[in-house]
Write a protein that holds these residues in place. Sequence first.
Motif, short mmCIF file in Angstrom:
data_model
loop_
_atom_site.label_atom_id
_atom_site.label_comp_id
_atom_site.label_asym_id
_atom_site.label_seq_id
_atom_site.Cartn_x
_atom_site.Cartn_y
_atom_site.Cartn_z
N THR A 46 0.84 -1.39 0.11
CA THR A 46 0.06 0.06 0.07
C THR A 46 1.01 1.33 -0.03
OG1 THR A 46 -2.01 0.87 1.12
CG2 THR A 46 -0.28 0.41 2.42
N ARG A 47 0.17 2.39 -0.31
CA ARG A 47 0.95 3.68 -0.11
C ARG A 47 0.47 4.28 1.18
NH1 ARG A 47 5.87 4.64 -3.07
NH2 ARG A 47 5.09 6.80 -3.30
N PRO A 48 1.06 5.11 1.77
CA PRO A 48 2.60 5.30 1.70
C PRO A 48 3.22 3.97 2.21
CG PRO A 48 2.10 6.27 3.62
CD PRO A 48 0.79 6.10 2.93
N ILE A 49 4.56 3.65 1.62
CA ILE A 49 5.25 2.44 1.86
C ILE A 49 5.59 1.95 3.31
CG2 ILE A 49 7.50 3.33 1.51
CD1 ILE A 49 6.30 0.05 0.16
N TRP A 50 5.57 3.12 3.95
CA TRP A 50 5.95 2.84 5.60
C TRP A 50 4.73 1.88 6.12
CZ3 TRP A 50 6.40 8.20 4.13
CH2 TRP A 50 5.15 8.98 4.38
N THR A 51 3.58 2.32 5.83
CA THR A 51 2.43 1.54 6.16
C THR A 51 2.49 0.17 5.52
OG1 THR A 51 1.19 3.61 5.73
CG2 THR A 51 -0.15 1.45 6.10
N MET B 54 3.72 -5.79 7.36
CA MET B 54 4.47 -6.65 7.55
C MET B 54 5.12 -7.15 8.50
SD MET B 54 6.76 -5.86 3.80
CE MET B 54 5.79 -5.43 2.39
N LEU B 55 5.38 -6.06 9.52
CA LEU B 55 5.97 -6.34 10.75
C LEU B 55 4.85 -6.51 12.00
CD1 LEU B 55 8.66 -3.36 10.85
CD2 LEU B 55 9.15 -5.94 10.84
N GLY B 56 3.81 -6.04 11.49
CA GLY B 56 2.63 -6.25 12.46
C GLY B 56 2.79 -5.08 13.75
N ARG B 57 3.46 -4.11 13.50
CA ARG B 57 3.85 -2.92 14.51
C ARG B 57 3.98 -1.84 13.97
NH1 ARG B 57 8.87 -1.91 14.79
NH2 ARG B 57 10.46 -3.68 14.35
N ALA B 58 4.00 -0.78 14.78
CA ALA B 58 4.63 0.48 14.35
C ALA B 58 6.11 0.24 14.14
CB ALA B 58 3.94 1.81 15.16
N TRP C 164 12.30 3.60 9.76
CA TRP C 164 12.06 3.86 8.22
C TRP C 164 12.77 4.35 7.53
CZ3 TRP C 164 9.71 3.12 3.96
CH2 TRP C 164 9.74 4.47 2.93
N GLU C 165 13.76 5.24 7.82
CA GLU C 165 14.76 5.73 7.28
C GLU C 165 16.00 4.62 6.90
OE1 GLU C 165 12.71 9.19 9.01
OE2 GLU C 165 13.34 7.15 9.74
N ARG C 166 16.28 3.77 7.84
CA ARG C 166 17.18 2.85 7.66
C ARG C 166 16.65 1.72 6.61
NH1 ARG C 166 17.31 3.53 13.45
NH2 ARG C 166 16.05 1.26 13.57
N LEU C 167 15.37 1.16 6.92
CA LEU C 167 14.74 0.56 5.82
C LEU C 167 14.70 0.98 4.51
CD1 LEU C 167 11.68 -0.65 7.87
CD2 LEU C 167 13.79 -2.02 7.65
N ASP C 168 14.54 2.32 4.30
CA ASP C 168 14.26 2.88 3.04
C ASP C 168 15.72 2.84 2.18
OD1 ASP C 168 12.64 4.11 0.76
OD2 ASP C 168 13.97 5.99 1.52
N ILE C 169 16.76 3.27 3.04
CA ILE C 169 18.04 3.30 2.42
C ILE C 169 18.45 1.77 2.15
CG2 ILE C 169 20.54 3.54 3.03
CD1 ILE C 169 19.68 5.96 4.81
N ALA C 170 18.33 0.93 3.14
CA ALA C 170 18.64 -0.62 2.59
C ALA C 170 17.88 -1.06 1.40
CB ALA C 170 18.30 -1.49 3.91
N TYR C 171 16.45 -0.79 1.39
CA TYR C 171 15.86 -1.03 0.07
C TYR C 171 16.25 -0.55 -1.16
CZ TYR C 171 12.27 -1.15 -3.31
OH TYR C 171 11.40 -1.36 -4.49
#
Length: 210
Positions: free
Chosen positions: A45-50, A55-59, A65-72
């Motif tokens: 879904t969008r935004p992607i952090w949602t 996926m994680l089942g949590r906030a 988010w910044e770390r995940l986005d860079i890694a992605y």
Amino acid sequence: MRHIVWDWNGTLFHDIDAVVGATNLVFEPYGLAAYDADGFRAVYTRPIWTAYERMLGRALDDGEWERLDIAYHDHYHRLMLECGLAADALTTLEAWGVTGGRQSLLSMWTHDRLVPTVVEFGIDHHFVRVDGLRSAAGGPKADSMVAHIAALGVDPADVLVIGDSLDDAHAAQHVGARAVLYTGGMTSRADLQALGVPVVDTLADAIDYA
């Protein structure tokens, strides 16, 4: 319709394997089971952090988010090198050009990566204009579509937007253009159909609406 505005990622560029692969690598340290394309579309879904929170089942934690986005993006830009154009992208671009119709490309991928990639695939001559994202922030595509249409100098009523996401359709509606959505990207067919615009499984079928 005499002008087509194409989307890139997930539309002309068949990168779903890179998207899913990069996502799986990002979440591998979390112990999540790997997604296939359909499984990914079910949670996307969008935004992607949602989607990431689904996926994680949590906030997400602060800074996560910044770390995940860079890694992605690190993984994606490596995996995308193995991806190619959609199966009928080249023949469809050529077919529309033969009719005398014009076409351009508008992507929310970074402009400095988009342009050389389009050139490498040898399809840049099909487009009267190619626009990618020139700012650091993404956001909805609507504002970029306004600028793209203005630069083209075309009547939005003469424009068909072909993309793979709800954002493409919303951007088309925002400027008064029509949209057709393609199932080759990240969004499920059910979510695409819920918007009420035509949904197609091939790009060749998409230009039938032009």
